[in-house]
Motif scaffolding. Structure first.
Motif, PDB file in Angstrom:
ATOM      1  N   SER A 171     -16.663 -18.183 -41.659  1.00  0.00           N
ATOM      2  CA  SER A 171     -15.679 -19.186 -41.223  1.00  0.00           C
ATOM      3  C   SER A 171     -16.239 -20.603 -41.300  1.00  0.00           C
ATOM      4  O   SER A 171     -15.494 -21.561 -41.479  1.00  0.00           O
ATOM      5  CB  SER A 171     -15.192 -18.888 -39.809  1.00  0.00           C
ATOM      6  OG  SER A 171     -16.216 -19.088 -38.849  1.00  0.00           O
ATOM      7  N   ASP A 226     -14.126 -23.804 -38.906  1.00  0.00           N
ATOM      8  CA  ASP A 226     -14.436 -22.630 -38.089  1.00  0.00           C
ATOM      9  C   ASP A 226     -13.766 -22.659 -36.727  1.00  0.00           C
ATOM     10  O   ASP A 226     -13.515 -21.614 -36.141  1.00  0.00           O
ATOM     11  CB  ASP A 226     -15.943 -22.407 -37.974  1.00  0.00           C
ATOM     12  CG  ASP A 226     -16.653 -23.478 -37.194  1.00  0.00           C
ATOM     13  OD1 ASP A 226     -16.308 -24.657 -37.358  1.00  0.00           O
ATOM     14  OD2 ASP A 226     -17.559 -23.130 -36.421  1.00  0.00           O
ATOM     15  N   PHE A 278     -10.644 -20.452 -36.509  1.00  0.00           N
ATOM     16  CA  PHE A 278     -10.781 -19.003 -36.595  1.00  0.00           C
ATOM     17  C   PHE A 278     -10.930 -18.430 -35.190  1.00  0.00           C
ATOM     18  O   PHE A 278     -11.471 -19.081 -34.297  1.00  0.00           O
ATOM     19  CB  PHE A 278     -12.002 -18.618 -37.444  1.00  0.00           C
ATOM     20  CG  PHE A 278     -11.810 -18.828 -38.919  1.00  0.00           C
ATOM     21  CD1 PHE A 278     -11.561 -17.750 -39.759  1.00  0.00           C
ATOM     22  CD2 PHE A 278     -11.862 -20.103 -39.478  1.00  0.00           C
ATOM     23  CE1 PHE A 278     -11.386 -17.937 -41.121  1.00  0.00           C
ATOM     24  CE2 PHE A 278     -11.683 -20.305 -40.832  1.00  0.00           C
ATOM     25  CZ  PHE A 278     -11.441 -19.218 -41.653  1.00  0.00           C
TER      26      PHE A 278
END
Length: 112
Positions: free
Chosen positions: A82, A72, A75
């Motif tokens: 994510s 994540d 992202f």
């Protein structure tokens, strides 16, 4: 003299073999995970099942001697979707240890 080119060719073969071993191990132990297609590299992007928190998984994996990178952070915006992604490098892992590592990852996943 071509030493660099020969080294790069050898790395490509080695990484391709390791990725194939990783793919087979995930198919066997974690079929609910999806390895994203890649044209090369030294690691794999993997999407886990919806709702998986890979930060928690990473902590459980580390306790078992397996290091994964929660995805994540890569992202633009962290979200539930994510958090189910992870990155798993294989450049420094001998091919003969990949299957056992994925088995440990599977055990860590069961405990999440």
């Amino acid at each position: 003299q071509g030493h660099h080119d020969a080294f790069i060719r050898k790395l490509n073969v080695t990484y391709r073999e390791r990725r194939e071993l990783l793919t087979k191990a995930f198919s066997k132990y974690l079929p609910q995970f999806e390895i994203m297609p890649s044209q090369g590299g030294s690691g794999a992007w993997i999407k886990g099942p919806d709702g998986l928190n890979t930060q928690t998984l990473a902590e459980n994996c580390a306790a078992r001697g397996v290091l994964i990178e929660p995805g994540d952070i890569f992202f633009r915006k962290s979200s539930v979707a994510s958090k189910s992604h992870l990155r798993l490098g294989y450049a420094a892992i001998p091919g003969n240890l990949i299957d056992a590592g994925v088995q440990e990852l599977a055990q860590a996943y069961k405990s999440v």
